[in-house]
Design an enzyme around this catalytic site. Structure first.
Site, PDB file in Angstrom:
ATOM      1  N   HIS A   1     -51.735 -95.368  25.071  1.00 46.37           N
ATOM      2  CA  HIS A   1     -52.150 -94.316  26.015  1.00 46.37           C
ATOM      3  C   HIS A   1     -51.239 -94.296  27.251  1.00 46.37           C
ATOM      4  O   HIS A   1     -50.566 -95.279  27.562  1.00 46.37           O
ATOM      5  CB  HIS A   1     -53.594 -94.556  26.442  1.00 46.37           C
ATOM      6  CG  HIS A   1     -53.789 -95.902  27.080  1.00 46.37           C
ATOM      7  ND1 HIS A   1     -53.369 -96.190  28.357  1.00 46.37           N
ATOM      8  CD2 HIS A   1     -54.299 -97.052  26.586  1.00 46.37           C
ATOM      9  CE1 HIS A   1     -53.636 -97.438  28.636  1.00 46.37           C
ATOM     10  NE2 HIS A   1     -54.185 -98.004  27.571  1.00 46.37           N
ATOM     11  N   GLY A   2     -51.275 -93.196  27.977  1.00 48.66           N
ATOM     12  CA  GLY A   2     -50.462 -93.058  29.182  1.00 48.66           C
ATOM     13  C   GLY A   2     -51.052 -93.817  30.368  1.00 48.66           C
ATOM     14  O   GLY A   2     -52.033 -94.554  30.214  1.00 48.66           O
TER      15      GLY A   2
END
Ligand SMILES: *[C@@H]1O[C@H](CO)[C@@H](O)[C@H](O)[C@H]1NC(C)=O
Ligand SMILES: *[C@@H]1O[C@H](CO)[C@@H](O)[C@H](O)[C@H]1NC(C)=O
Ligand SMILES: *[C@@H]1O[C@H](CO)[C@@H](O)[C@H](O)[C@H]1NC(C)=O
Length: 481
Positions: free
Chosen positions: A88-89
């Protein structure tokens, strides 16, 4: 392949170096403030809280720049499929981290020091809230949209609007909010930034379920489902022995004493966890708010940062990496799943059929990627990382900030090549980590025949069964009553 971009110490790609040089030149030529393009000195030591831009610094100047086409296989080879595992970012701190930070903050509030830095910290606005609990931040959405654009640009024949509309792309995600949101942002970036599709209207909304994230925690959060891992590592107080030892060791003690002095907080009120959360606070200001020199950062110099990086790396090593075999063995399912996709594509291609799923995107965590990389034998140091090995830290391969920053991504690319030789040699594989070619650990080459790769990993493909691996062995002699 001549350009091996990853070595144990230094792997800034050439294109990036040249870009950096030109950015610096541009800055000094203009005589303007350019701090924003200069990576802050602590930024590469944040371990799993490192910005993606630290591994590809040219993205600071142009987040949509695609640089590595020349490294990929030539036109005689056509990409058939890509299978990816993506972290994920950028995210908010978790509830646990916010709690610790509040504790650290309250200690600073009580300090009677008159120093500028303490005053600045006391006036710092504690903007974290419990609801944020690890969620994706706006920058994290950008991370994913931009990554989608760059990966699609790298493999335009795979990321076509036709394949997108015909549901030939698969988007699998962990159930965590930040991963689902990352997947949505990726799809959004692909559809709108790259493919330039108009936003969906009432009429075009039919049959879009295939372009939605599909949650699968068995695949993406295998560590939660592996009983043996949970019992022997996750919930085992003694498994993190080396980490705990380092927390009490001379390097950490030195940093603690220094911070204690700087803040005028008695040493006994502080501990390694509180020092670490202050350091993370520096990382969050940079990664989330793009604040380059937050007061938190001024507590630490580069030497302190290396100590805190090692603390983070030690934990990742023992909890997710080579420390215990079960850490990586628990990812066998995901590994086999990746190969099933590749196998399917190869057999479809051999039958001259269209590839049913040319694009497979799977979104998870650093905890998803690290075990998988360890399972494959990547970034393995000859000797284990121990509490008293800080001195060799900078030469170690296992540095989580270089491997799994926010938005980190491992991509398998399957090619069909026209070699006019035996059919076995038609299929080749390359791996990219964070958009840089990643040499295969067995050969150090950046390309491998698919059949050779299968052979190389046959022990994992044939004799790693997660059910057995993760089963807690029954107590040998149950007490008889
Ligand atoms: C998750 O993926 C695995 C492997 O493809 C599959 O066997 C399983 O049924 C999936 N689980 C869910 C809930 O979709
Ligand atoms: C906990 O970890 C230690 C060190 O690896 C190991 O010796 C012990 O067996 C583990 N305990 C459990 C319950 O698995
Ligand atoms: C770490 O130190 C121990 C003992 O001091 C040594 O046996 C080991 O080889 C060292 N490991 C590394 C990675 O340097």
């Amino acid at each position: 392949m001549s350009s091996i971009l990853y070595t144990s110490r230094k792997y800034v790609p050439k294109a990036a170096q040249i870009l950096l040089i030109s950015v610096t030149w541009f800055c000094s030529a203009r005589g303007h403030e350019c701090a924003i393009n200069e990576p802050p000195k602590l930024a590469s030591y944040f371990g799993t809280k490192t910005r993606y831009e630290e591994v590809n610094p040219f993205l600071l100047t142009n987040p949509l720049l695609v640089t590595r086409k020349e490294d990929l296989l030539p036109n005689t080879c056509t990409p058939l499929q890509i299978v990816s595992v993506i972290r994920h970012g950028t995210r908010y701190p978790t509830e646990k981290q916010i709690k610790k930070l509040k504790k650290m903050y309250s200690l600073i509030k009580e300090s009677t020091s008159n120093s500028e830095l303490v005053k600045e910290l006391q006036n710092w606005n504690l903007w974290y809230d419990d609801w944020m609990d690890g969620q994706l931040v706006k920058k994290g959405e950008e991370d994913m949209k931009n990554l989608a654009y760059r990966l699609a640009s790298l493999f335009p024949s795979l990321f076509t609007s036709d394949k997108f509309h015909k549901c030939k792309m698969s988007f699998i995600t962990s159930s965590k909010h930040r991963c689902v949101d990352s997947t949505k942002a990726f799809i959004n970036g692909l559809a709108h930034t790259y493919l330039k599709l108009p936003p969906p209207t009432e009429d075009t909304l039919e049959n879009v379920s295939c372009r939605e994230p599909v949650v699968n925690d068995t695949l993406m959060r295998f560590f939660d489902h592996c009983e043996k891992f949970v019992a022997q590592v996750e919930e085992n107080d003694t498994a993190m022995y080396e980490v705990d030892k380092f927390k009490e060791g001379p390097e950490m003690k030195r940093v603690l004493r220094k911070i204690s002095n700087l803040l005028s907080i008695p040493e006994r009120e502080l501990n390694a966890d509180l020092i670490q959360v202050a350091f993370f606070s520096c990382s969050f200001e940079l990664a989330i708010n793009n604040v380059v020199n937050a007061p938190w950062c001024r507590l630490f110099d580069e030497e302190d940062a290396k100590v805190l990086e090692y603390l983070n790396d030690l934990k990742q090593y023992w909890k997710r990496g080579y420390g215990f075999d079960i850490n990586s063995r628990s990812s066998c399912n995901l590994f086999q799943h990746i190969f099933q996709h590749l196998d399917n594509a190869v057999s479809e291609s051999k039958r001259s059929q269209q590839i049913s799923t040319p694009v497979v995107m799977q979104f998870g965590h650093a905890e998803t990627l690290l075990p998988l990389l360890a399972l494959m034998g990547l970034f393995k140091d000859e000797k284990p990382l121990m509490a008293d090995n800080f001195s060799t830290h900078m030469e170690q391969k296992f540095r989580s900030g270089r491997i799994v920053p926010y938005a980190s991504n491992l991509v398998f690319v399957l090619y069909h090549c026209d070699l006019a030789r035996s059919s076995e040699e038609e299929y080749q594989v390359q791996m990219l980590l964070n958009e840089n070619l990643l040499p295969f650990p067995h050969s150090q080459e950046s390309v491998c025949l698919f059949e050779d790769l299968r052979k190389q990993y046959s022990h994992l493909l044939n004799s790693c069964h997660v059910k057995d691996e993760c089963q807690l062995t029954k107590v040998a002699h149950e007490e008889e009553l």
